[in-house]
Design an enzyme around this catalytic site. Structure first.
Site, mmCIF file in Angstrom:
data_model
loop_
_atom_site.group_PDB
_atom_site.id
_atom_site.type_symbol
_atom_site.label_atom_id
_atom_site.label_comp_id
_atom_site.label_asym_id
_atom_site.label_seq_id
_atom_site.Cartn_x
_atom_site.Cartn_y
_atom_site.Cartn_z
ATOM 1 N N LYS A 61 -4.509 -6.202 -0.131
ATOM 2 C CA LYS A 61 -4.324 -4.742 -0.121
ATOM 3 C C LYS A 61 -4.021 -4.255 1.306
ATOM 4 C CE LYS A 61 -7.056 -4.253 -4.279
ATOM 5 N NZ LYS A 61 -8.341 -4.100 -4.954
ATOM 6 N N GLN A 102 -14.234 -2.265 -3.433
ATOM 7 C CA GLN A 102 -13.876 -3.436 -4.240
ATOM 8 C C GLN A 102 -15.025 -3.810 -5.176
ATOM 9 O OE1 GLN A 102 -10.824 -4.743 -4.242
ATOM 10 N NE2 GLN A 102 -11.315 -6.329 -5.728
ATOM 11 N N ASP A 126 -8.418 4.396 -7.101
ATOM 12 C CA ASP A 126 -8.660 3.400 -8.153
ATOM 13 C C ASP A 126 -8.563 4.035 -9.541
ATOM 14 O OD1 ASP A 126 -9.091 0.679 -7.695
ATOM 15 O OD2 ASP A 126 -11.048 1.043 -6.771
#
Ligand code: GUN
Length: 317
Positions: A77, A121, A144
């Protein structure tokens, strides 16, 4: 689209239909090519913003502990942000960090005007509540798309952040102009990250939606019977090579979301990445299929980057 690669390996379908053995063209849905197309557009947008004297979008990523797979995803990422000109900040916290410290860190990022998107994460260590963490992220920075506000908007068909993996799959369908209208999509898996949002997107009324959707999960009896009815089969259960040729209707489109590390002493890293689909035996049956690696995983990053740009633009519009 110029680069679109039709892997027109006319292959013999493994399934023999009554009285006729038929050929079906199979297309590899290449995540490298499709994600590159998305990233090129984003890179050009950032270049224009910077040329106008504006700052580029900025993503903050938090990783807790040192799970090997999470480390790889997070590194990817950050690398992809750099490639297209986004700023990024990686925050590492110890595996035993108190939940309160993580929540405080998120609040700091929520209040930082230089940060557009925040991603924590997953999975998190057991002592930390994932729902609490997700709800602490400001809905405006929820790149997200996991926050209840984002999910509610998605269900209602309102503009919002779409979870990166389903978003990436939609971008893939769009890139390869896969027609979905009126098709029966069967999704294996009901996670908040993939299966559930995927079911909403594919059933929604938009260019790459309008499917009839069946969501299967660990309590679905006769799973194989449902899979055999799928025009579009999305495998998102996290079990390597679970979907075998006898579960796939000839001519189906197969989207493999699985990315599992399977121990392999012959591999340099000691493991190989496997999808949820037994690719070698399933691919010849399909009209189109995503490989693993090189398929959906790369599109997930594209979805995340797209969301980060959107968070940035929302701020100034
Ligand atoms: N872990 C696996 N997939 C994801 C994802 O899309 N977002 C976050 N935050 N964690 C993940």
């Amino acid at each position: 689209m110029e680069e679109k690669q039709l892997v027109s390996s006319f292959c013999l379908c493994a399934r023999i239909m009554p009285l006729n053995l038929y050929l079906c063209p199979m297309q590899i849905l290449d995540g490298k090519i499709a994600s590159q197309a998305v990233k090129e557009k984003l890179k050009s947008t950032v270049a224009h913003l910077v040329a106008e004297g504006k700052r580029p979008p900025h993503l903050a990523v938090i990783i807790v502990g040192n799970n090997g797979a999470s480390e790889t995803y997070v590194a990817s990422k950050v690398k992809n942000c750099a490639e297209i000109g986004f700023g990024s900040t990686l925050i590492r916290l110890d595996n035993d960090v108190p939940e309160s410290v993580l929540l405080q860190q998120i609040e700091t990022l929520n209040n930082d005007p230089a940060i557009d998107g925040i991603l924590v994460q997953l999975p998190l260590p057991k002592h930390i509540s994932e729902p609490k963490v997700i709800e602490t992220i400001s809905a405006d920075k929820d790149v997200d798309g996991f926050h209840p506000v984002s999910v509610g908007k998605l269900v209602q068909g309102l503009p919002t952040f779409v979870p990166a993996t389903p978003y990436g799959i939609m971008l893939m369908l769009e890139y390869y102009q896969i027609s979905t209208k009126g098709k029966h999509a069967v999704i294996i898996g009901r996670s908040n990250i993939v299966g559930r949002p995927m079911s909403i997107l594919l059933s929604s009324s938009h260019a790459y939606g309008n499917c009839t959707v069946t969501v299967c999960h660990s309590h679905t009896p006769n799973l194989k019977e449902f899979c055999l009815q799928a025009d579009i089969l999305v495998a998102a259960l996290g079990k390597p090579e679970f979907v075998t040729a006898d579960m796939v209707k000839p001519g189906a489109i197969v989207i493999d979301v699985g990315i599992t590390r399977v121990a392999d002493a012959t591999a340099a890293k000691g493991f190989k990445i496997k999808g949820d689909v037994a690719f070698e035996q399933v691919a010849p049956l399909t009209t189109a299929i995503t490989p693993v690696p090189g398929g959906v995983g790369l599109m997930t990053i594209a979805g995340l980057l797209q969301n980060t740009l959107q968070a940035y633009l929302n701020k100034f519009n």
